[in-house]
Design an enzyme around this catalytic site. Structure first.
Site, short mmCIF file in Angstrom:
data_model
loop_
_atom_site.label_atom_id
_atom_site.label_comp_id
_atom_site.label_asym_id
_atom_site.label_seq_id
_atom_site.Cartn_x
_atom_site.Cartn_y
_atom_site.Cartn_z
N CYS A 85 39.91 32.58 33.10
CA CYS A 85 39.94 33.48 31.95
C CYS A 85 40.97 33.06 30.91
CB CYS A 85 40.21 34.91 32.41
SG CYS A 85 38.92 35.50 33.53
N CYS A 208 37.88 48.57 34.25
CA CYS A 208 37.47 47.15 34.28
C CYS A 208 37.12 46.66 32.88
CB CYS A 208 36.25 46.98 35.18
SG CYS A 208 36.49 47.65 36.83
N SER A 209 37.43 45.38 32.63
CA SER A 209 37.06 44.78 31.34
C SER A 209 35.55 44.53 31.32
CB SER A 209 37.84 43.49 31.11
OG SER A 209 37.65 42.60 32.19
N LYS A 332 39.32 45.11 27.64
CA LYS A 332 38.76 46.38 28.12
C LYS A 332 37.72 46.97 27.16
CE LYS A 332 38.32 49.99 30.38
NZ LYS A 332 36.96 49.80 29.89
N HIS A 336 35.35 40.77 26.71
CA HIS A 336 35.94 39.65 27.44
C HIS A 336 34.90 38.52 27.57
CE1 HIS A 336 38.41 37.34 30.02
NE2 HIS A 336 38.21 37.94 31.17
#
Lengths: 388, 388
Positions: A85, A208-209, A332, A336
């Protein structure tokens, strides 16, 4: 080292961008950045692109020359960088170092990810490749379960921080409401967050993103070259640090503070000759709500165990005057698009320091930071920026 | 720029290494390189690893921290570099530049690929991700078909070179017979090559490089630092160039000469202040036999269209005294563990310049080169080395 600045920025919206290919995303974000920089394409000397997992998700690798072809950059050296990431920030940092060392004057750095065309279980498996196949993913661990365990450990060491995790989710959603490029533009309530679909205890889906498509690009230049081009809007990179760690969670020194973040931040602060108290805004890696809390401590905005209280007191809000965290909405709520995330964080920091952030503008923003991690904080890059 | 040298080398055998994981391969090659360099692990400042497609083939990404964990390198910055079959050389070049620029003194660079556990059609699809999904692989093209088309075009422009392609296969197999690390250690005859299983006209299976597992690592150091460590066997990097091209074959200027190779070689020769006539040996990217022929022309060893004649005259043999091409056996017979290939080429060049190549030693070898391409020569790196 020579001073390096960001002189051009461009990004696509983040979201489920059905109908836009990887090529389309690169084209849109890359051309925007080049136009914004006001440079000719033949001034660009190399290209670095962050992409996490185009090979698994789309059977597309070799994105360096792909981007060169799409952006019509001729024969410049080009390469893909991957650090899970943190892939985007790694691409940024390699470009930064090439100019800082005097090897180039102008480079383009970017990131792209196309994820939403695959099924959820396929995306989960693709993302799991950022952890260890043998001892983690191969035996059934996924990132929600890893970070849920981290949250449980944080509860154990510092007490339950459900309220603060909820506050992070609400705040990031609120910020994304003010960002045209954000994927999820709706406010959420405490009740909605805490009663959301359960993912891995204590996380609901709102901790969670997102799974996103998107691309972002930046044009970097030696600051003296940028000045000679009569650039306005020169945002200088005053600090940059990268550090790593063991890949696996079993070999971490601590689960409630990430050594890679601390070391990367230490390097960046030292180079920039500033401290946490000087940072007006920071885009930090909120892959999960607990991660934003831990990051705020690792970056020195709060003492260990004290970020929940600070967040609940509103100290990380856009208008707090303390430190605005994730004014973009973060992973979030902005989204992402993994390979693009680090670059998109810098897009936001530059937008803020230029004073172009509209309704989400952090007042009197002078110094900004981005913080990007890969995997279980096995890779971390921290950069600090200042308007020249 | 500071002078940079290779001070340590290590590699695994190439081949079908059943029972050895990616971790095992990294461990073996990396530890060998560190021991060979005689440096302490805490002297190593960063790690760059080339890997082409661990995500598709093994669901393993994020190989920077994976390698850091396996080699116990603490918290150094680490990243994976991907440029298709040139991934290893890209990793090498980033490490080289970090030292050349003065940002570090000692770094480790490596490459790894684990391929043979997957079925042939899966490997073919994985490799195809180095081309364009939309206009090439997505409509059924694979690399054997792309390079077969290049061979057909070469025939059209310069005449049939079946004999020279056969000579390349025979020579590389003969060389691999002398290399303990090589995957395919058996001589082949003209009849065997030309009557081999047809792959894509004019290629038989003997015109194609291998599917391999393997890893290779190098320790690089600033030459002055290496000297202060009382290193023997310092092999200096006297030239390095990288260039790119459009990803797709449809947008190439020529199919019978690769612009990226020519530009990368031009940069490397200029930096090294030598010409093709000074190169004693070169490891070149023989993904297919035709590629070795074209490379020999693009690197300046022969005029365009003249490499077939030179090869048939024996000018590229180990003992020719003209230029020894692929003394290791090349991708064709030593093997092609994709992410490791560029690093393994340099392993061979360093071994030769040290005078440690045993039966395959090129006599009086003073200057050596490696040449590594990705995809349809959309990425190219050329490096030139000299014993200090």
């Amino acid at each position: 080292m020579r001073s390096v600045s960001v002189i051009g920025i461009g990004e696509t919206k983040f979201g489920k961008l059905t109908g836009q290919t990887i090529r389309d995303l690169i084209k849109e974000a890359g051309e925007k950045a080049i136009v914004d920089a006001g440079v000719r394409k033949d001034q660009i000397e190399s290209l670095y692109i962050g992409n996490f997992n185009g090979q698994y998700l789309s059977n597309q690798g070799h994105m360096g020359p792909l981007a060169v072809e799409v952006l019509e950059l001729g024969h410049v050296p080009a390469m893909r960088l991957e650090g899970a990431c943190a892939s985007g920030s790694i691409a940024f940092r390699q470009g930064f170092m090439e100019i800082a060392s005097g090897l180039a004057d102008v480079v383009i750095v970017g990131g792209v990810e196309k994820m939403t065309h695959r099924k959820t279980d396929e995306v989960t498996e693709a993302i799991a490749s950022a952890a260890d196949m043998h001892t983690e993913t191969g035996v059934g661990m996924t990132f929600p379960s890893i970070f849920a365990m981290i949250a449980q450990r944080y509860y154990h060491e510092y007490g339950d921080c459900r309220d603060a995790m909820t506050a992070v989710a609400i705040q990031n959603h609120d910020n994304a409401l003010l960002n045209d490029d954000a994927q999820l533009r709706k406010a959420v309530t405490k009740e909605k967050v805490e009663s959301g679909f359960p993912i891995a205890d204590p996380f609901t889906v709102y901790d969670c993103s997102l799974v996103s498509d998107g691309a972002a690009f930046l044009v970097l230049a030696a600051t003296d070259v940028a000045q000679s081009l009569n650039q306005e809007n020169i945002i200088e990179i005053i600090g940059s640090g990268q550090a790593g760690d063991n890949l696996t969670i079993a070999k971490k020194e601590s689960l409630t503070g990430f050594k890679a973040t601390k070391l990367a931040a230490e390097k960046a602060y030292k180079m920039a000759e500033v401290g946490p108290e000087d940072i007006d805004l920071a885009e930090v890696h909120d892959c999960f709500t607990i991660t934003q809390i831990i990051n705020c401590e690792d970056l020195g905005f709060f003492e260990p165990g004290k970020a929940p209280q600070g967040i609940l007191e509103g100290k990380t809000a856009i208008d707090s005057g303390y430190v605005a965290i994730n004014p973009s909405g973060g992973l979030k709520a902005k989204g992402h698009a993994i390979g693009a995330t680090g670059i998109s964080q810098i897009f936001e920091v530059v937008t803020q320091l230029r004073g172009d952030a509209g309704e989400r503008q952090v007042k009197n923003a002078i110094i900004g930071m981005n913080h990007n991690i890969g995997g279980t904080a096995a890779t971390c890059i921290v950069n600090i920026f200042k308007k020249l």
